[in-house]
Design a protein around this motif. Structure first.
Motif, short mmCIF file in Angstrom:
data_model
loop_
_atom_site.label_atom_id
_atom_site.label_comp_id
_atom_site.label_asym_id
_atom_site.label_seq_id
_atom_site.Cartn_x
_atom_site.Cartn_y
_atom_site.Cartn_z
N GLN A 234 0.82 -1.21 0.00
CA GLN A 234 0.00 0.00 0.00
C GLN A 234 0.86 1.26 0.00
O GLN A 234 0.46 2.30 -0.54
CB GLN A 234 -0.93 -0.01 1.21
CG GLN A 234 -1.98 -1.10 1.15
CD GLN A 234 -2.87 -1.13 2.37
OE1 GLN A 234 -2.70 -0.35 3.31
NE2 GLN A 234 -3.84 -2.03 2.38
N ALA A 235 2.05 1.17 0.58
CA ALA A 235 2.94 2.33 0.63
C ALA A 235 3.79 2.48 -0.62
O ALA A 235 4.50 3.49 -0.78
CB ALA A 235 3.84 2.24 1.85
N GLN A 247 13.43 5.39 9.86
CA GLN A 247 13.32 6.41 10.91
C GLN A 247 14.65 7.10 11.20
O GLN A 247 15.01 7.33 12.35
CB GLN A 247 12.76 5.78 12.19
CG GLN A 247 11.26 5.54 12.15
CD GLN A 247 10.68 5.27 13.51
OE1 GLN A 247 11.31 4.68 14.37
NE2 GLN A 247 9.44 5.69 13.71
N GLY A 248 15.38 7.41 10.15
CA GLY A 248 16.62 8.14 10.31
C GLY A 248 17.81 7.31 10.72
O GLY A 248 18.91 7.84 10.89
N ILE A 271 5.94 4.67 9.72
CA ILE A 271 7.39 4.80 9.82
C ILE A 271 7.97 5.22 8.46
O ILE A 271 7.57 4.70 7.41
CB ILE A 271 8.07 3.50 10.30
CG1 ILE A 271 7.67 2.31 9.43
CG2 ILE A 271 7.71 3.20 11.75
CD1 ILE A 271 8.38 1.02 9.79
N PRO A 272 8.91 6.16 8.47
CA PRO A 272 9.58 6.57 7.22
C PRO A 272 10.69 5.58 6.86
O PRO A 272 11.49 5.19 7.71
CB PRO A 272 10.15 7.94 7.56
CG PRO A 272 10.34 7.92 9.05
CD PRO A 272 9.32 7.00 9.62
N ILE A 286 5.40 3.95 5.59
CA ILE A 286 4.66 2.69 5.69
C ILE A 286 3.91 2.64 7.01
O ILE A 286 4.51 2.77 8.08
CB ILE A 286 5.61 1.49 5.57
CG1 ILE A 286 6.42 1.56 4.28
CG2 ILE A 286 4.81 0.18 5.63
CD1 ILE A 286 7.42 0.43 4.11
N LYS A 287 2.61 2.46 6.94
CA LYS A 287 1.80 2.30 8.14
C LYS A 287 1.75 0.82 8.48
O LYS A 287 1.12 0.02 7.77
CB LYS A 287 0.38 2.84 7.92
CG LYS A 287 -0.46 2.82 9.19
CD LYS A 287 -1.84 3.41 8.95
CE LYS A 287 -2.65 3.40 10.24
NZ LYS A 287 -4.01 3.96 10.04
N THR A 288 2.45 0.44 9.55
CA THR A 288 2.57 -0.96 9.92
C THR A 288 1.21 -1.53 10.35
O THR A 288 0.25 -0.80 10.58
CB THR A 288 3.59 -1.16 11.05
OG1 THR A 288 3.13 -0.45 12.22
CG2 THR A 288 4.95 -0.63 10.64
N ALA A 289 1.16 -2.86 10.46
CA ALA A 289 -0.08 -3.52 10.83
C ALA A 289 0.22 -4.71 11.73
O ALA A 289 1.38 -5.10 11.94
CB ALA A 289 -0.82 -3.99 9.57
#
Length: 301
Positions: A234-235, A247-248, A271-272, A286-289
């Protein structure tokens, strides 16, 4: 003689999974392997991928007697699965050993539900990162390999259970490529067994899941494929992407990548992720699940 006695406690496991189940494309709709009796009431320990989303489970003793089973639990973190027979198996439970105390070089025996046993040795105890977002701090590796490893029971020289067979792999040993089995150690079951029996899962927040199948090459994490309806797809994550940062924080191999994802916040967090695609950088969010939310739940037959 001891091997024959132990083999009686290991049964064949056959699962039927619906065609539209989430795991059907990757793991198939007919899955066969083994399970071992660990309690007087016939409770079976197996490897979880055999029973994930199963609508039917059949357990077969060495004498051909067949009883139906019910999937009690599957733990994503360890990979263990529990099956309760729906009729008496009348088989003796095995005793637990201490996988932590087992050393490289120790003689072991891997036994499947058809009664085939392979005498092996532990050739390594080390971290294992699986492509399906799976990580063991210390897996057991044995050689020679058993041809029917899934859910097979690993015993030490005293006949105590050390772990459950999970994979068939290859390792370079003395300059040759050798077939080996990866075994999930029994010690990581003990802290979660009560939760699995009473709740069907461990009493903790689920790990965040991406839905990406990845491999490590020269310390880099490369995406092999993505689950069709998972968060990664989806991402916009794609096959061939190289994940370089999350996340950097830069990524140092597959295990480090997983640990960073799991520390990124609860399932549902965004999370980026920085990827290299065709020589260019791209940032994805990405939105985790919760992986379990995509799976069919066990039901009584």
């Amino acid at each position: 003689m001891m091997t024959n006695t132990l083999s009686q406690s290991v049964v064949a496991v056959r699962s039927v999974i619906p065609d539209d189940a989430f795991t059907a494309p990757a793991l198939g709709t007919i899955r066969e392997g083994s399970g071992v009796v660990i309690r007087e009431d016939g409770l079976l320990l197996t490897i979880g991928y055999l029973i994930t989303e199963a609508e039917e489970i059949w357990l077969t003793r060495h004498d051909g007697h067949v009883v139906p089973g019910h999937a009690l639990a599957y733990d994503q973190e360890t990979g263990f699965g529990l099956v309760m027979p729906m009729a008496p198996l009348e088989l003796p439970p095995v005793k637990f050993g201490d996988a932590d105390a087992a050393s490289v070089g120790s003689p072991v025996t891997l036994i499947d539900g058809l009664g085939k046993s392979v005498r092996s040795n532990i050739v390594a105890k080390q971290e294992f990162a699986g492509y399906w977002e799976y990580l063991l701090d210390e897996a057991i590796f044995i050689a020679p390999a058993h041809p029917s490893w899934g859910g097979a029971a690993l015993f030490d020289a005293e006949g105590k259970l050390l772990g459950i067979g999970s994979l068939h792999l290859q390792m370079m040993m003395n300059g040759d490529r050798t077939n080996i089995n990866m075994v999930v150690p029994i010690n990581i079951l003990l802290p979660i067994l009560d939760d699995l029996l009473t709740r069907g899962k461990v009493n903790k927040q689920p790990r965040p899941w991406l839905g990406a199948f990845s491999a490590e090459s020269d310390g880099k994490v490369m995406v092999m494929s993505v689950a069709d309806v998972g968060p990664a797809a989806q991402a916009g994550l794609r096959e061939g992407d190289i994940i370089s940062e999350i996340q950097g924080g830069e990524i140092d191999g597959l295990a480090d990548f997983y640990r960073k994802v799991w520390k990124s916040g609860p399932a549902g967090s965004e999370i980026p992720v920085r990827v290299l695609r065709n020589g260019r950088e791209a940032w994805l969010r990405i939105k985790t699940a919760d992986r379990d939310s995509f799976l069919r739940k066990p039901h009584l037959q």
